[in-house]
Design a protein around this motif. Structure first.
Motif, PDB file in Angstrom:
ATOM      1  N   SER A   1       0.850  -1.202   0.000  1.00  0.00           N
ATOM      2  CA  SER A   1       0.000   0.000   0.000  1.00  0.00           C
ATOM      3  C   SER A   1       0.879   1.243   0.000  1.00  0.00           C
ATOM      4  O   SER A   1       1.919   1.284   0.676  1.00  0.00           O
ATOM      5  CB  SER A   1      -0.882  -0.012   1.239  1.00  0.00           C
ATOM      6  N   LEU A   2       0.427   2.242  -0.762  1.00  0.00           N
ATOM      7  CA  LEU A   2       1.171   3.509  -0.758  1.00  0.00           C
ATOM      8  C   LEU A   2       0.576   4.479   0.257  1.00  0.00           C
ATOM      9  O   LEU A   2       1.072   5.579   0.437  1.00  0.00           O
ATOM     10  CB  LEU A   2       1.151   4.144  -2.153  1.00  0.00           C
ATOM     11  N   ASP A   3      -0.502   4.039   0.913  1.00  0.00           N
ATOM     12  CA  ASP A   3      -1.137   4.910   1.897  1.00  0.00           C
ATOM     13  C   ASP A   3      -0.514   4.693   3.272  1.00  0.00           C
ATOM     14  O   ASP A   3      -1.197   4.397   4.252  1.00  0.00           O
ATOM     15  CB  ASP A   3      -2.650   4.644   1.932  1.00  0.00           C
ATOM     16  N   ILE A   4       0.751   4.808   3.302  1.00  0.00           N
ATOM     17  CA  ILE A   4       1.489   4.565   4.535  1.00  0.00           C
ATOM     18  C   ILE A   4       2.650   5.558   4.570  1.00  0.00           C
ATOM     19  O   ILE A   4       3.187   5.911   3.514  1.00  0.00           O
ATOM     20  CB  ILE A   4       1.980   3.093   4.553  1.00  0.00           C
ATOM     21  N   ALA A   5       2.989   6.007   5.767  1.00  0.00           N
ATOM     22  CA  ALA A   5       4.075   6.991   5.861  1.00  0.00           C
ATOM     23  C   ALA A   5       5.422   6.274   5.965  1.00  0.00           C
ATOM     24  O   ALA A   5       5.477   5.052   6.126  1.00  0.00           O
ATOM     25  CB  ALA A   5       3.852   7.874   7.076  1.00  0.00           C
ATOM     26  N   LEU A   6       6.488   7.067   5.834  1.00  0.00           N
ATOM     27  CA  LEU A   6       7.837   6.517   5.980  1.00  0.00           C
ATOM     28  C   LEU A   6       8.486   7.159   7.202  1.00  0.00           C
ATOM     29  O   LEU A   6       8.090   8.250   7.605  1.00  0.00           O
ATOM     30  CB  LEU A   6       8.681   6.863   4.749  1.00  0.00           C
ATOM     31  N   LYS A   7       9.465   6.474   7.741  1.00  0.00           N
ATOM     32  CA  LYS A   7      10.232   7.125   8.809  1.00  0.00           C
ATOM     33  C   LYS A   7      11.698   6.746   8.653  1.00  0.00           C
ATOM     34  O   LYS A   7      12.023   5.719   8.043  1.00  0.00           O
ATOM     35  CB  LYS A   7       9.690   6.730  10.177  1.00  0.00           C
ATOM     36  N   PHE A   8      12.542   7.602   9.194  1.00  0.00           N
ATOM     37  CA  PHE A   8      13.970   7.315   9.137  1.00  0.00           C
ATOM     38  C   PHE A   8      14.297   6.205  10.129  1.00  0.00           C
ATOM     39  O   PHE A   8      13.707   6.149  11.210  1.00  0.00           O
ATOM     40  CB  PHE A   8      14.784   8.563   9.476  1.00  0.00           C
ATOM     41  N   THR A   9      15.223   5.333   9.742  1.00  0.00           N
ATOM     42  CA  THR A   9      15.608   4.281  10.670  1.00  0.00           C
ATOM     43  C   THR A   9      16.513   4.886  11.745  1.00  0.00           C
ATOM     44  O   THR A   9      17.078   5.969  11.556  1.00  0.00           O
ATOM     45  CB  THR A   9      16.376   3.153   9.952  1.00  0.00           C
ATOM     46  N   ASN A  10      16.644   4.161  12.795  1.00  0.00           N
ATOM     47  CA  ASN A  10      17.431   4.664  13.914  1.00  0.00           C
ATOM     48  C   ASN A  10      18.919   4.366  13.688  1.00  0.00           C
ATOM     49  O   ASN A  10      19.444   3.376  14.169  1.00  0.00           O
ATOM     50  CB  ASN A  10      16.918   3.990  15.194  1.00  0.00           C
ATOM     51  N   ARG A  11      19.568   5.215  12.888  1.00  0.00           N
ATOM     52  CA  ARG A  11      21.002   5.007  12.629  1.00  0.00           C
ATOM     53  C   ARG A  11      21.732   6.317  12.885  1.00  0.00           C
ATOM     54  O   ARG A  11      22.030   7.081  11.965  1.00  0.00           O
ATOM     55  CB  ARG A  11      21.221   4.546  11.188  1.00  0.00           C
ATOM     56  N   PRO A  12      22.011   6.596  14.165  1.00  0.00           N
ATOM     57  CA  PRO A  12      22.570   7.906  14.531  1.00  0.00           C
ATOM     58  C   PRO A  12      23.930   8.197  13.891  1.00  0.00           C
ATOM     59  O   PRO A  12      24.312   9.362  13.765  1.00  0.00           O
ATOM     60  CB  PRO A  12      22.682   7.837  16.061  1.00  0.00           C
TER      61      PRO A  12
ATOM     62  N   ASN B   1      13.441  14.256   1.276  1.00  0.00           N
ATOM     63  CA  ASN B   1      13.031  15.596   1.679  1.00  0.00           C
ATOM     64  C   ASN B   1      11.597  15.661   2.189  1.00  0.00           C
ATOM     65  O   ASN B   1      11.241  16.547   2.951  1.00  0.00           O
ATOM     66  CB  ASN B   1      13.174  16.485   0.445  1.00  0.00           C
ATOM     67  N   TYR B   2      10.797  14.724   1.731  1.00  0.00           N
ATOM     68  CA  TYR B   2       9.365  14.767   2.083  1.00  0.00           C
ATOM     69  C   TYR B   2       8.978  13.745   3.152  1.00  0.00           C
ATOM     70  O   TYR B   2       7.796  13.544   3.413  1.00  0.00           O
ATOM     71  CB  TYR B   2       8.509  14.534   0.826  1.00  0.00           C
ATOM     72  N   ILE B   3       9.961  13.090   3.741  1.00  0.00           N
ATOM     73  CA  ILE B   3       9.615  12.082   4.758  1.00  0.00           C
ATOM     74  C   ILE B   3       9.218  12.764   6.066  1.00  0.00           C
ATOM     75  O   ILE B   3      10.031  13.404   6.732  1.00  0.00           O
ATOM     76  CB  ILE B   3      10.777  11.085   4.973  1.00  0.00           C
ATOM     77  N   LYS B   4       7.947  12.666   6.333  1.00  0.00           N
ATOM     78  CA  LYS B   4       7.384  13.231   7.568  1.00  0.00           C
ATOM     79  C   LYS B   4       6.269  12.298   8.020  1.00  0.00           C
ATOM     80  O   LYS B   4       5.659  11.628   7.184  1.00  0.00           O
ATOM     81  CB  LYS B   4       6.770  14.615   7.273  1.00  0.00           C
ATOM     82  N   PRO B   5       5.971  12.294   9.313  1.00  0.00           N
ATOM     83  CA  PRO B   5       4.939  11.363   9.795  1.00  0.00           C
ATOM     84  C   PRO B   5       3.594  11.525   9.081  1.00  0.00           C
ATOM     85  O   PRO B   5       2.855  10.560   8.930  1.00  0.00           O
ATOM     86  CB  PRO B   5       4.803  11.705  11.279  1.00  0.00           C
ATOM     87  N   ASP B   6       3.281  12.751   8.638  1.00  0.00           N
ATOM     88  CA  ASP B   6       1.967  12.973   8.025  1.00  0.00           C
ATOM     89  C   ASP B   6       1.939  12.683   6.527  1.00  0.00           C
ATOM     90  O   ASP B   6       0.880  12.652   5.916  1.00  0.00           O
ATOM     91  CB  ASP B   6       1.519  14.429   8.232  1.00  0.00           C
ATOM     92  N   ASN B   7       3.109  12.520   5.924  1.00  0.00           N
ATOM     93  CA  ASN B   7       3.147  12.325   4.467  1.00  0.00           C
ATOM     94  C   ASN B   7       3.133  10.849   4.108  1.00  0.00           C
ATOM     95  O   ASN B   7       4.094  10.127   4.412  1.00  0.00           O
ATOM     96  CB  ASN B   7       4.420  12.947   3.876  1.00  0.00           C
ATOM     97  N   THR B   8       2.067  10.402   3.454  1.00  0.00           N
ATOM     98  CA  THR B   8       2.074   9.015   2.998  1.00  0.00           C
ATOM     99  C   THR B   8       2.919   8.928   1.719  1.00  0.00           C
ATOM    100  O   THR B   8       3.216   9.950   1.100  1.00  0.00           O
ATOM    101  CB  THR B   8       0.651   8.514   2.681  1.00  0.00           C
ATOM    102  N   ILE B   9       3.246   7.701   1.342  1.00  0.00           N
ATOM    103  CA  ILE B   9       4.047   7.510   0.114  1.00  0.00           C
ATOM    104  C   ILE B   9       3.283   8.082  -1.081  1.00  0.00           C
ATOM    105  O   ILE B   9       3.853   8.722  -1.962  1.00  0.00           O
ATOM    106  CB  ILE B   9       4.353   6.016  -0.104  1.00  0.00           C
ATOM    107  N   ARG B  10       1.969   7.859  -1.085  1.00  0.00           N
ATOM    108  CA  ARG B  10       1.167   8.363  -2.213  1.00  0.00           C
ATOM    109  C   ARG B  10       1.240   9.887  -2.303  1.00  0.00           C
ATOM    110  O   ARG B  10       1.372  10.460  -3.379  1.00  0.00           O
ATOM    111  CB  ARG B  10      -0.298   7.919  -2.051  1.00  0.00           C
ATOM    112  N   MET B  11       1.201  10.540  -1.133  1.00  0.00           N
ATOM    113  CA  MET B  11       1.277  12.002  -1.132  1.00  0.00           C
ATOM    114  C   MET B  11       2.633  12.464  -1.675  1.00  0.00           C
ATOM    115  O   MET B  11       2.721  13.424  -2.438  1.00  0.00           O
ATOM    116  CB  MET B  11       1.056  12.529   0.300  1.00  0.00           C
ATOM    117  N   ILE B  12       3.682  11.749  -1.271  1.00  0.00           N
ATOM    118  CA  ILE B  12       5.033  12.110  -1.747  1.00  0.00           C
ATOM    119  C   ILE B  12       5.107  11.925  -3.267  1.00  0.00           C
ATOM    120  O   ILE B  12       5.617  12.781  -3.992  1.00  0.00           O
ATOM    121  CB  ILE B  12       6.111  11.243  -1.041  1.00  0.00           C
TER     122      ILE B  12
END
Lengths: 268, 179
Positions: free
Chosen positions: A166-177, A195-206
Protein backbone atom coordinates in the motif's frame (compact mmCIF):
# COMPACT_ATOMS: atom_id res chain seq x y z
CA UNK A 1 -0.18 -13.52 -35.33
CA UNK A 2 -2.96 -11.77 -33.41
CA UNK A 3 -4.03 -11.58 -29.79
CA UNK A 4 -4.31 -9.45 -26.70
CA UNK A 5 -1.58 -8.37 -24.30
CA UNK A 6 -3.85 -9.61 -21.52
CA UNK A 7 -3.07 -13.16 -22.59
CA UNK A 8 0.37 -12.76 -24.09
CA UNK A 9 2.56 -10.23 -22.31
CA UNK A 10 4.65 -7.60 -24.13
CA UNK A 11 7.92 -9.21 -23.01
CA UNK A 12 6.74 -12.61 -24.26
CA UNK A 13 5.87 -11.02 -27.59
CA UNK A 14 9.18 -9.19 -27.91
CA UNK A 15 11.01 -12.34 -26.98
CA UNK A 16 9.13 -14.35 -29.60
CA UNK A 17 9.86 -11.81 -32.35
CA UNK A 18 13.52 -11.65 -31.34
CA UNK A 19 14.04 -15.41 -31.05
CA UNK A 20 12.30 -16.25 -34.31
CA UNK A 21 14.06 -13.33 -36.05
CA UNK A 22 10.83 -12.02 -37.48
CA UNK A 23 10.56 -9.22 -40.01
CA UNK A 24 7.46 -7.04 -40.04
CA UNK A 25 5.53 -4.70 -37.78
CA UNK A 26 3.72 -5.24 -34.53
CA UNK A 27 0.61 -3.07 -34.35
CA UNK A 28 -0.95 -2.57 -30.93
CA UNK A 29 -4.17 -0.81 -29.97
CA UNK A 30 -3.65 0.78 -26.59
CA UNK A 31 -5.84 3.10 -24.57
CA UNK A 32 -3.34 5.95 -24.88
CA UNK A 33 -2.93 5.56 -28.63
CA UNK A 34 -1.82 2.99 -31.14
CA UNK A 35 1.73 1.75 -31.32
CA UNK A 36 3.83 0.40 -34.14
CA UNK A 37 7.04 -1.49 -33.54
CA UNK A 38 8.88 -2.58 -36.67
CA UNK A 39 11.43 -5.35 -36.81
CA UNK A 40 13.98 -6.67 -39.26
CA UNK A 41 15.39 -10.15 -38.61
CA UNK A 42 14.18 -9.91 -35.02
CA UNK A 43 15.83 -6.56 -34.39
CA UNK A 44 13.79 -3.49 -33.55
CA UNK A 45 14.31 -0.91 -36.27
CA UNK A 46 11.54 1.64 -35.76
CA UNK A 47 8.90 2.59 -33.22
CA UNK A 48 5.99 4.99 -33.06
CA UNK A 49 3.81 5.25 -30.02
CA UNK A 50 0.84 7.57 -29.53
CA UNK A 51 2.10 11.13 -29.72
CA UNK A 52 5.67 9.93 -30.11
CA UNK A 53 5.19 9.42 -33.83
CA UNK A 54 8.73 8.26 -34.50
CA UNK A 55 9.54 11.08 -36.92
CA UNK A 56 13.07 12.44 -36.75
CA UNK A 57 11.87 15.94 -35.89
CA UNK A 58 9.83 14.78 -32.89
CA UNK A 59 12.61 12.44 -31.71
CA UNK A 60 15.17 15.24 -31.81
CA UNK A 61 12.77 17.60 -30.06
CA UNK A 62 12.15 15.14 -27.25
CA UNK A 63 15.88 14.51 -26.95
CA UNK A 64 16.33 18.25 -26.51
CA UNK A 65 18.46 18.55 -29.64
CA UNK A 66 16.05 21.04 -31.24
CA UNK A 67 13.23 23.22 -29.91
CA UNK A 68 9.53 22.41 -30.30
CA UNK A 69 9.23 25.36 -32.69
CA UNK A 70 12.11 24.09 -34.82
CA UNK A 71 10.57 20.62 -34.73
CA UNK A 72 7.30 22.03 -36.09
CA UNK A 73 8.89 23.65 -39.10
CA UNK A 74 11.22 20.69 -39.69
CA UNK A 75 8.24 18.33 -39.65
CA UNK A 76 6.62 20.36 -42.39
CA UNK A 77 9.85 20.17 -44.36
CA UNK A 78 10.18 16.40 -43.72
CA UNK A 79 6.60 15.84 -44.83
CA UNK A 80 7.56 17.09 -48.26
CA UNK A 81 10.80 15.12 -48.35
CA UNK A 82 11.77 12.39 -45.83
CA UNK A 83 13.49 11.90 -42.47
CA UNK A 84 16.59 10.68 -44.28
CA UNK A 85 16.83 13.88 -46.30
CA UNK A 86 16.06 15.97 -43.24
CA UNK A 87 18.81 14.22 -41.30
CA UNK A 88 21.25 14.76 -44.12
CA UNK A 89 20.39 18.44 -44.27
CA UNK A 90 20.84 18.90 -40.52
CA UNK A 91 24.23 17.17 -40.66
CA UNK A 92 25.37 19.19 -43.66
CA UNK A 93 24.33 22.44 -41.97
CA UNK A 94 26.34 21.37 -38.95
CA UNK A 95 23.37 21.46 -36.52
CA UNK A 96 23.82 17.89 -35.50
CA UNK A 97 26.11 14.92 -36.11
CA UNK A 98 25.19 11.54 -37.51
CA UNK A 99 26.10 10.04 -34.13
CA UNK A 100 23.62 12.37 -32.41
CA UNK A 101 20.86 11.18 -34.73
CA UNK A 102 21.62 7.49 -34.21
CA UNK A 103 21.85 7.95 -30.42
CA UNK A 104 18.58 9.88 -30.26
CA UNK A 105 16.71 7.29 -32.35
CA UNK A 106 18.14 4.47 -30.25
CA UNK A 107 17.09 6.21 -27.05
CA UNK A 108 13.61 6.79 -28.48
CA UNK A 109 13.26 3.13 -29.48
CA UNK A 110 14.43 1.85 -26.11
CA UNK A 111 12.05 4.22 -24.31
CA UNK A 112 9.24 2.91 -26.51
CA UNK A 113 10.08 -0.71 -25.74
CA UNK A 114 10.32 0.01 -22.01
CA UNK A 115 6.97 1.73 -22.04
CA UNK A 116 5.39 -1.02 -24.17
CA UNK A 117 6.69 -3.66 -21.74
CA UNK A 118 4.44 -2.25 -19.02
CA UNK A 119 1.21 -2.43 -21.00
CA UNK A 120 -1.25 -4.81 -19.48
CA UNK A 121 -3.74 -5.10 -22.29
CA UNK A 122 -4.42 -4.11 -25.88
CA UNK A 123 -5.15 -5.96 -29.09
CA UNK A 124 -2.06 -6.71 -31.15
CA UNK A 125 -1.37 -8.04 -34.62
CA UNK A 126 1.91 -8.80 -36.32
CA UNK A 127 1.99 -7.87 -40.00
CA UNK A 128 4.98 -9.47 -41.76
CA UNK A 129 4.43 -7.30 -44.83
CA UNK A 130 4.49 -3.92 -43.11
CA UNK A 131 7.80 -2.10 -42.92
CA UNK A 132 8.56 1.49 -41.90
CA UNK A 133 8.14 4.10 -44.65
CA UNK A 134 11.07 4.20 -47.02
CA UNK A 135 12.11 7.67 -45.85
CA UNK A 136 12.38 6.80 -42.14
CA UNK A 137 15.81 6.36 -40.58
CA UNK A 138 15.99 2.89 -39.08
CA UNK A 139 18.47 1.91 -36.35
CA UNK A 140 18.57 -1.83 -35.59
CA UNK A 141 18.54 -2.72 -31.90
CA UNK A 142 19.22 -6.20 -30.61
CA UNK A 143 16.43 -6.95 -28.17
CA UNK A 144 17.84 -9.89 -26.23
CA UNK A 145 19.63 -7.87 -23.57
CA UNK A 146 16.83 -5.32 -23.45
CA UNK A 147 14.31 -8.08 -22.72
CA UNK A 148 16.51 -9.53 -19.98
CA UNK A 149 16.83 -6.09 -18.40
CA UNK A 150 13.10 -5.46 -18.61
CA UNK A 151 12.32 -8.86 -17.08
CA UNK A 152 14.70 -8.19 -14.22
CA UNK A 153 13.13 -4.83 -13.59
CA UNK A 154 9.63 -6.30 -13.73
CA UNK A 155 10.60 -8.99 -11.26
CA UNK A 156 12.05 -6.35 -8.97
CA UNK A 157 8.90 -4.23 -9.35
CA UNK A 158 6.61 -7.09 -8.43
CA UNK A 159 8.84 -7.85 -5.44
CA UNK A 160 8.55 -4.20 -4.42
CA UNK A 161 4.79 -4.36 -4.78
CA UNK A 162 4.75 -7.24 -2.34
CA UNK A 163 7.01 -5.42 0.07
CA UNK A 164 5.15 -2.13 -0.19
CA UNK A 165 1.60 -3.30 -0.94
CA UNK A 166 0.00 0.00 0.00
CA UNK A 167 1.17 3.51 -0.76
CA UNK A 168 -1.14 4.91 1.90
CA UNK A 169 1.49 4.56 4.53
CA UNK A 170 4.08 6.99 5.86
CA UNK A 171 7.84 6.52 5.98
CA UNK A 172 10.23 7.12 8.81
CA UNK A 173 13.97 7.32 9.14
CA UNK A 174 15.61 4.28 10.67
CA UNK A 175 17.43 4.66 13.91
CA UNK A 176 21.00 5.01 12.63
CA UNK A 177 22.57 7.91 14.53
CA UNK A 178 26.00 7.41 12.94
CA UNK A 179 24.80 7.96 9.40
CA UNK A 180 25.25 11.49 8.09
CA UNK A 181 22.73 12.10 5.34
CA UNK A 182 24.81 14.88 3.82
CA UNK A 183 27.64 12.43 3.17
CA UNK A 184 25.50 9.87 1.35
CA UNK A 185 25.70 9.53 -2.40
CA UNK A 186 22.07 9.43 -3.37
CA UNK A 187 20.52 10.21 -6.71
CA UNK A 188 18.23 13.15 -7.37
CA UNK A 189 15.00 11.21 -6.90
CA UNK A 190 16.20 9.67 -3.65
CA UNK A 191 17.04 13.11 -2.25
CA UNK A 192 13.68 14.44 -3.38
CA UNK A 193 11.82 11.64 -1.60
CA UNK A 194 13.95 11.94 1.55
CA UNK A 195 13.03 15.60 1.68
CA UNK A 196 9.36 14.77 2.08
CA UNK A 197 9.61 12.08 4.76
CA UNK A 198 7.38 13.23 7.57
CA UNK A 199 4.94 11.36 9.80
CA UNK A 200 1.97 12.97 8.02
CA UNK A 201 3.15 12.33 4.47
CA UNK A 202 2.07 9.02 3.00
CA UNK A 203 4.05 7.51 0.11
CA UNK A 204 1.17 8.36 -2.21
CA UNK A 205 1.28 12.00 -1.13
CA UNK A 206 5.03 12.11 -1.75
CA UNK A 207 4.58 10.52 -5.19
CA UNK A 208 1.88 13.05 -6.11
CA UNK A 209 3.97 15.95 -4.87
CA UNK A 210 6.99 14.81 -6.88
CA UNK A 211 4.96 13.74 -9.89
CA UNK A 212 6.22 10.17 -9.70
CA UNK A 213 4.35 7.07 -10.78
CA UNK A 214 3.59 4.32 -8.24
CA UNK A 215 6.34 2.25 -9.78
CA UNK A 216 8.92 5.04 -9.64
CA UNK A 217 8.24 5.91 -6.02
CA UNK A 218 8.32 2.23 -5.02
CA UNK A 219 11.72 1.85 -6.70
CA UNK A 220 13.13 4.89 -4.89
CA UNK A 221 11.78 3.76 -1.53
CA UNK A 222 12.99 0.23 -2.27
CA UNK A 223 16.55 1.45 -2.65
CA UNK A 224 16.31 3.71 0.40
CA UNK A 225 15.06 0.76 2.44
CA UNK A 226 17.75 -1.43 0.94
CA UNK A 227 20.31 1.09 2.15
CA UNK A 228 18.72 0.90 5.60
CA UNK A 229 17.83 4.59 5.62
CA UNK A 230 14.06 4.47 5.87
CA UNK A 231 11.36 2.08 6.93
CA UNK A 232 7.62 1.93 6.58
CA UNK A 233 5.85 3.61 9.46
CA UNK A 234 3.06 1.08 9.85
CA UNK A 235 0.08 2.43 11.69
CA UNK A 236 0.27 0.63 14.98
CA UNK A 237 -2.81 -0.44 16.78
CA UNK A 238 -2.87 1.06 20.22
CA UNK A 239 -2.49 -1.40 23.06
CA UNK A 240 -5.78 -2.02 24.74
CA UNK A 241 -6.16 -0.18 28.02
CA UNK A 242 -6.08 -2.70 30.82
CA UNK A 243 -7.48 -2.09 34.25
CA UNK A 244 -5.08 -2.58 37.16
CA UNK A 245 -6.87 -5.84 37.93
CA UNK A 246 -6.48 -7.10 34.35
CA UNK A 247 -2.83 -6.05 34.34
CA UNK A 248 -2.19 -7.97 37.50
CA UNK A 249 -3.96 -11.00 36.05
CA UNK A 250 -1.91 -10.80 32.87
CA UNK A 251 1.34 -10.42 34.81
CA UNK A 252 0.43 -13.39 36.97
CA UNK A 253 -0.35 -15.49 33.87
CA UNK A 254 2.98 -14.58 32.25
CA UNK A 255 4.91 -15.46 35.41
CA UNK A 256 3.07 -18.78 35.66
CA UNK A 257 3.86 -19.59 32.03
CA UNK A 258 7.52 -18.71 32.62
CA UNK A 259 7.65 -21.00 35.62
CA UNK A 260 5.99 -23.80 33.70
CA UNK A 261 8.29 -23.46 30.70
CA UNK A 262 11.35 -23.38 32.91
CA UNK A 263 10.28 -26.71 34.35
CA UNK A 264 10.04 -28.36 30.92
CA UNK A 265 13.05 -30.56 30.34
CA UNK A 266 14.00 -30.42 34.01
CA UNK A 267 11.06 -32.67 34.86
CA UNK A 268 12.19 -35.57 32.69
CA UNK B 1 -13.01 -22.18 38.15
CA UNK B 2 -13.12 -21.61 34.42
CA UNK B 3 -9.90 -22.49 32.61
CA UNK B 4 -8.12 -19.49 31.10
CA UNK B 5 -6.36 -19.72 27.78
CA UNK B 6 -3.65 -17.48 26.38
CA UNK B 7 -1.99 -17.71 23.01
CA UNK B 8 1.29 -16.95 21.34
CA UNK B 9 1.82 -16.97 17.61
CA UNK B 10 4.76 -18.43 15.70
CA UNK B 11 5.14 -16.89 12.27
CA UNK B 12 7.75 -16.69 9.54
CA UNK B 13 8.29 -17.40 5.86
CA UNK B 14 7.48 -20.63 4.08
CA UNK B 15 9.62 -23.52 5.31
CA UNK B 16 11.21 -21.59 8.18
CA UNK B 17 10.37 -24.39 10.63
CA UNK B 18 7.18 -23.16 12.33
CA UNK B 19 5.43 -26.53 12.48
CA UNK B 20 8.55 -28.16 13.94
CA UNK B 21 8.95 -25.31 16.45
CA UNK B 22 5.42 -25.81 17.80
CA UNK B 23 5.81 -29.58 17.69
CA UNK B 24 8.99 -29.50 19.80
CA UNK B 25 7.34 -27.91 22.82
CA UNK B 26 3.70 -28.89 22.54
CA UNK B 27 2.42 -31.52 24.93
CA UNK B 28 -0.03 -32.76 22.32
CA UNK B 29 0.71 -33.86 18.78
CA UNK B 30 0.46 -30.70 16.76
CA UNK B 31 -2.83 -30.34 15.00
CA UNK B 32 -1.40 -29.48 11.62
CA UNK B 33 -3.29 -28.51 8.49
CA UNK B 34 -0.72 -29.57 5.97
CA UNK B 35 -1.19 -30.09 2.26
CA UNK B 36 1.14 -31.39 -0.40
CA UNK B 37 3.08 -28.62 -2.14
CA UNK B 38 1.72 -28.02 -5.61
CA UNK B 39 4.22 -25.61 -7.16
CA UNK B 40 7.68 -26.57 -8.28
CA UNK B 41 9.49 -23.46 -6.93
CA UNK B 42 8.19 -24.11 -3.42
CA UNK B 43 9.22 -27.73 -3.44
CA UNK B 44 11.90 -27.35 -0.77
CA UNK B 45 9.68 -29.61 1.34
CA UNK B 46 6.81 -31.96 0.63
CA UNK B 47 4.03 -30.45 2.72
CA UNK B 48 3.04 -26.98 3.87
CA UNK B 49 0.66 -25.53 6.46
CA UNK B 50 -2.45 -24.05 4.88
CA UNK B 51 -4.49 -22.87 7.87
CA UNK B 52 -2.50 -23.12 11.09
CA UNK B 53 -0.57 -25.38 13.41
CA UNK B 54 -1.96 -25.77 16.83
CA UNK B 55 0.00 -26.81 19.92
CA UNK B 56 -0.80 -26.75 23.60
CA UNK B 57 1.02 -26.48 26.92
CA UNK B 58 -0.92 -26.91 30.15
CA UNK B 59 0.45 -24.34 32.59
CA UNK B 60 -1.51 -25.40 35.63
CA UNK B 61 -5.01 -26.34 36.65
CA UNK B 62 -6.65 -23.25 35.26
CA UNK B 63 -4.29 -21.87 32.60
CA UNK B 64 -3.48 -23.24 29.15
CA UNK B 65 -1.05 -21.79 26.64
CA UNK B 66 -1.89 -22.31 22.99
CA UNK B 67 0.75 -21.97 20.32
CA UNK B 68 -0.44 -21.14 16.85
CA UNK B 69 1.84 -21.52 13.86
CA UNK B 70 0.79 -19.44 10.88
CA UNK B 71 0.75 -20.67 7.30
CA UNK B 72 3.95 -19.52 5.64
CA UNK B 73 2.76 -19.04 2.10
CA UNK B 74 1.47 -15.57 1.27
CA UNK B 75 -1.64 -16.93 -0.39
CA UNK B 76 -2.89 -18.06 3.01
CA UNK B 77 -2.16 -14.76 4.74
CA UNK B 78 -5.86 -14.06 5.31
CA UNK B 79 -5.38 -16.35 8.34
CA UNK B 80 -2.68 -14.18 9.88
CA UNK B 81 -4.83 -11.38 11.23
CA UNK B 82 -7.31 -13.85 12.69
CA UNK B 83 -4.51 -15.70 14.46
CA UNK B 84 -2.96 -12.45 15.68
CA UNK B 85 -6.08 -11.34 17.54
CA UNK B 86 -5.57 -11.38 21.29
CA UNK B 87 -2.08 -12.90 21.21
CA UNK B 88 0.27 -12.35 24.11
CA UNK B 89 3.23 -11.98 21.78
CA UNK B 90 4.75 -13.53 18.68
CA UNK B 91 7.86 -15.27 17.43
CA UNK B 92 9.19 -14.65 13.93
CA UNK B 93 11.12 -17.69 12.71
CA UNK B 94 13.72 -17.21 10.02
CA UNK B 95 15.51 -19.98 8.15
CA UNK B 96 19.12 -18.83 8.73
CA UNK B 97 20.33 -20.81 5.74
CA UNK B 98 17.94 -19.41 3.13
CA UNK B 99 18.78 -15.75 2.53
CA UNK B 100 16.22 -15.64 -0.27
CA UNK B 101 13.54 -15.69 2.46
CA UNK B 102 14.94 -12.83 4.55
CA UNK B 103 12.96 -10.14 2.74
CA UNK B 104 9.80 -12.14 3.24
CA UNK B 105 10.62 -12.51 6.94
CA UNK B 106 11.00 -8.77 7.22
CA UNK B 107 7.70 -8.18 5.49
CA UNK B 108 5.89 -10.71 7.72
CA UNK B 109 7.40 -9.11 10.79
CA UNK B 110 6.17 -5.68 9.72
CA UNK B 111 2.73 -7.05 8.95
CA UNK B 112 2.40 -8.63 12.39
CA UNK B 113 3.71 -5.51 14.11
CA UNK B 114 0.90 -3.65 12.40
CA UNK B 115 -1.70 -6.21 13.49
CA UNK B 116 -0.98 -5.95 17.19
CA UNK B 117 1.27 -3.85 19.45
CA UNK B 118 2.55 -6.91 21.29
CA UNK B 119 6.17 -7.81 22.05
CA UNK B 120 7.98 -10.18 19.72
CA UNK B 121 11.30 -11.93 19.27
CA UNK B 122 13.05 -13.18 16.17
CA UNK B 123 14.45 -16.71 16.17
CA UNK B 124 17.27 -17.52 13.76
CA UNK B 125 16.31 -21.11 13.05
CA UNK B 126 18.38 -23.93 11.53
CA UNK B 127 21.57 -22.68 13.14
CA UNK B 128 22.86 -26.25 12.96
CA UNK B 129 23.20 -26.06 9.18
CA UNK B 130 26.63 -25.41 7.69
CA UNK B 131 25.52 -22.47 5.61
CA UNK B 132 23.44 -20.81 8.33
CA UNK B 133 24.03 -17.10 8.65
CA UNK B 134 25.41 -15.92 11.98
CA UNK B 135 22.85 -14.25 14.24
CA UNK B 136 24.65 -10.89 14.11
CA UNK B 137 24.72 -10.96 10.30
CA UNK B 138 21.06 -11.89 10.22
CA UNK B 139 20.21 -8.95 12.47
CA UNK B 140 21.80 -6.61 9.95
CA UNK B 141 20.18 -8.39 7.00
CA UNK B 142 16.76 -8.10 8.62
CA UNK B 143 17.49 -4.54 9.75
CA UNK B 144 16.44 -5.24 13.31
CA UNK B 145 16.91 -2.60 15.97
CA UNK B 146 19.29 -3.53 18.77
CA UNK B 147 16.50 -3.69 21.31
CA UNK B 148 14.71 -6.49 19.43
CA UNK B 149 15.79 -9.88 20.72
CA UNK B 150 17.27 -12.16 18.09
CA UNK B 151 17.91 -15.68 19.29
CA UNK B 152 19.77 -18.60 17.76
CA UNK B 153 17.56 -21.65 17.46
CA UNK B 154 17.26 -25.17 16.15
CA UNK B 155 13.54 -25.89 16.11
CA UNK B 156 14.03 -29.62 16.65
CA UNK B 157 15.62 -28.83 20.03
CA UNK B 158 13.08 -28.46 22.79
CA UNK B 159 15.62 -26.51 24.86
CA UNK B 160 16.10 -23.94 22.08
CA UNK B 161 12.37 -23.56 21.55
CA UNK B 162 11.84 -23.19 25.29
CA UNK B 163 14.53 -20.50 25.42
CA UNK B 164 12.93 -18.53 22.58
CA UNK B 165 9.51 -18.62 24.25
CA UNK B 166 11.00 -17.66 27.61
CA UNK B 167 12.77 -14.67 26.07
CA UNK B 168 9.49 -13.60 24.54
CA UNK B 169 7.79 -13.89 27.92
CA UNK B 170 10.55 -11.86 29.59
CA UNK B 171 9.99 -9.17 26.95
CA UNK B 172 6.28 -9.20 27.70
CA UNK B 173 6.98 -8.76 31.40
CA UNK B 174 9.49 -5.98 30.72
CA UNK B 175 6.97 -4.13 28.61
CA UNK B 176 4.37 -4.47 31.31
CA UNK B 177 6.81 -2.99 33.80
CA UNK B 178 7.38 -0.04 31.46
CA UNK B 179 3.62 0.55 31.23
Amino acid sequence: MKGNLRDFSPTQLLSLVSLTKKTGSLLVNYKEGDATLSFRDGKLVYSAMGKADGSLASILARAGRISEKQAGSLSQYAAKTSDKQLGLLLIQKGYITQEDIVKSIKRHSLASVNSFANWKEGAFAFDPEKQPDEGRITVPIDLENVIIQISRLQKKDSQLEEEIPSLDIALKFTNRPNVKLSELQLNKDEWRVLNYIKPDNTIRMIANKLNMSDKQVRRVIGSLREAGLVELAHARRRPEKLTEQDKEKKRSNVVRIINRLQSIGAES
Amino acid sequence: MQTQTVKMVVTGPFSSGKTQFVQSISEIDVVATERTISTEEERVKDQTTVAMDFGRITIDDDLILYLFGTPGQRRFDFMWEILAQGMLGFVVLVDSARPETFREAQSILETFRAYAPTPYVVAANKQDLDDAWAVDDLRVALRLDDEIKMLPCVATSQEDVKNVLLELLYSILEEMELD
